[in-house]
Design an enzyme around this catalytic site. Sequence first.
Site, PDB file in Angstrom:
ATOM      1  N   GLU A  85      28.494  31.834  43.552  1.00  0.00           N
ATOM      2  CA  GLU A  85      29.734  31.214  43.069  1.00  0.00           C
ATOM      3  C   GLU A  85      29.577  30.727  41.634  1.00  0.00           C
ATOM      4  OE1 GLU A  85      32.809  31.060  44.753  1.00  0.00           O
ATOM      5  OE2 GLU A  85      31.662  32.550  45.873  1.00  0.00           O
ATOM      6  N   TRP A 136      29.965  33.727  39.436  1.00  0.00           N
ATOM      7  CA  TRP A 136      31.393  34.027  39.249  1.00  0.00           C
ATOM      8  C   TRP A 136      31.969  33.182  38.116  1.00  0.00           C
ATOM      9  CZ3 TRP A 136      34.739  37.679  40.505  1.00  0.00           C
ATOM     10  CH2 TRP A 136      34.536  38.472  41.636  1.00  0.00           C
ATOM     11  N   TRP A 160      58.533  41.404  38.183  1.00  0.00           N
ATOM     12  CA  TRP A 160      58.463  40.205  39.023  1.00  0.00           C
ATOM     13  C   TRP A 160      59.854  39.634  39.266  1.00  0.00           C
ATOM     14  CZ3 TRP A 160      53.757  40.030  40.870  1.00  0.00           C
ATOM     15  CH2 TRP A 160      52.660  40.419  40.086  1.00  0.00           C
ATOM     16  N   ASN A 215      39.008  26.906  48.752  1.00  0.00           N
ATOM     17  CA  ASN A 215      38.989  28.171  48.015  1.00  0.00           C
ATOM     18  C   ASN A 215      39.561  29.343  48.814  1.00  0.00           C
ATOM     19  OD1 ASN A 215      38.249  29.534  45.518  1.00  0.00           O
ATOM     20  ND2 ASN A 215      36.822  30.683  46.793  1.00  0.00           N
ATOM     21  N   TRP A 240      52.327  35.971  38.721  1.00  0.00           N
ATOM     22  CA  TRP A 240      51.099  35.188  38.884  1.00  0.00           C
ATOM     23  C   TRP A 240      51.004  34.058  37.865  1.00  0.00           C
ATOM     24  CZ3 TRP A 240      47.889  35.159  34.625  1.00  0.00           C
ATOM     25  CH2 TRP A 240      48.036  36.215  33.706  1.00  0.00           C
ATOM     26  N   TRP A 252      43.641  33.990  39.774  1.00  0.00           N
ATOM     27  CA  TRP A 252      45.032  34.414  39.947  1.00  0.00           C
ATOM     28  C   TRP A 252      45.210  35.901  39.672  1.00  0.00           C
ATOM     29  CZ3 TRP A 252      49.301  32.823  42.226  1.00  0.00           C
ATOM     30  CH2 TRP A 252      49.337  31.508  42.690  1.00  0.00           C
TER      31      TRP A 252
END
Length: 434
Positions: free
Chosen positions: A257, A260, A288, A323, A341, A364
């Site tokens: 993590e 990331w 969208w 998460n 988004w 996102w």
Amino acid sequence: MSKINIFWFRRDLRFSDNTALYYALKENLPVLPIFIFDKSILGKLENKEDARVEYIQNTIAEMNHKLRDKGSKLKTFYSNPIEAFDSLTNEYEIESVFTNRDYEPSAITRDQQVETFLKSKGIKLYTFKDHVIFEKEEIVSGTGSFYKVFTPYSKVWLEKYSKNKPAILNDGLSANNWYQTSHKEVHSLDQIGFKKTEIHIPSESLKEELIKKYDQLRDFPAKDATSRLGIHLRFGTVSIRQLAKKAESINQTFLNELIWRDFYAMILANNPQVVSNAFKPQYDQIPWLRDEEGFQKWCDGTTGYPIVDAGMRQLNQTGFMHNRVRMIVASFLTKHLLIDWRWGEAYFAEKLLDFDLASNNGGWQWAAGTGTDAQPYFRIFNPESQTKKFDPELKYIKKWVPEYGSSNYPKPMVDHKFARQRALNTYKVALANN
């Protein structure tokens, strides 16, 4: 007037293992620490009961208190950085300014402006890596380009880390060359236009027993099984190097993590356009829906999908969302509701205690299918199956949606099967035209 050096605290609110502070204190000149409550940032925050600002102010006040024992103080400003440094150059004879690098586009622009100003005064600005383990161009492919996919990036990251672990630096409070001055209090919350909140900030200590089981329990939102260190990494009240060192010996999934986090910081540093555009440009062609009423239901946690509603209510009440649930609610907004988004990202930015531009944007765009290493657009989370898998006893849902199962709970605002097919069709047509 004798010369001094300045240390500028930003996203590194600690004395221990602070890279730029370590090097500032290695010099022979006295070091005056400063913090700028930046009006250009704070002015954009509409909610004046922002727990993040309160946390920063409390942390700065605690640090200032610790400097008393050194006969020093942390000088604070409520202004923009150029004004602050103009004031400093009028008051002190400054040799150099030390600070740690920030990779957000607005921060890079700010630092360039400050560097130009300082240079005009004959003052050097020294910046250091501190917020990440490996920065912009340290992990590259065989061709010398940055990685766009996480898995090969993480392999090279681990190889490099295992061969050359970063040193853990001394606690700055052990140094004796802090600038000596009479003690004054730092700016109060009132003085910068904010108020106290009721939101609880989790501890910065690493719960080692919890992290040992991180890989087994982290996906179950009803369990207290995540580190809750996000806000501390965001503002640097913990050291990423110390945390990575502990994680390596406790749990590889937890270390992953942290990788990331480096990955998304690297992506932002190399691709500042992702702040407002899709990482994959063709995805900016998706039409969208500008459904403000639907968006408000999502924000309020009244969509009729209990796992989504539980997550949004947890966020609204605590500034935190588990998460796994972040992925579910982001998928729901972008796929079920076909809402941009960027709307969801902005809402998270406003609410999350641990908001970090690089990670928030990366997460996102992953959920929307628009980003690097993204979830393919045709993979659409089914909230019901996610609930069965990760909240089978409905403990999380019942905690945050107490009216679930009663006549007071709304019916689903959109049918899953319909929404899934609509998303697939919309993405497919938009991408086929590019």
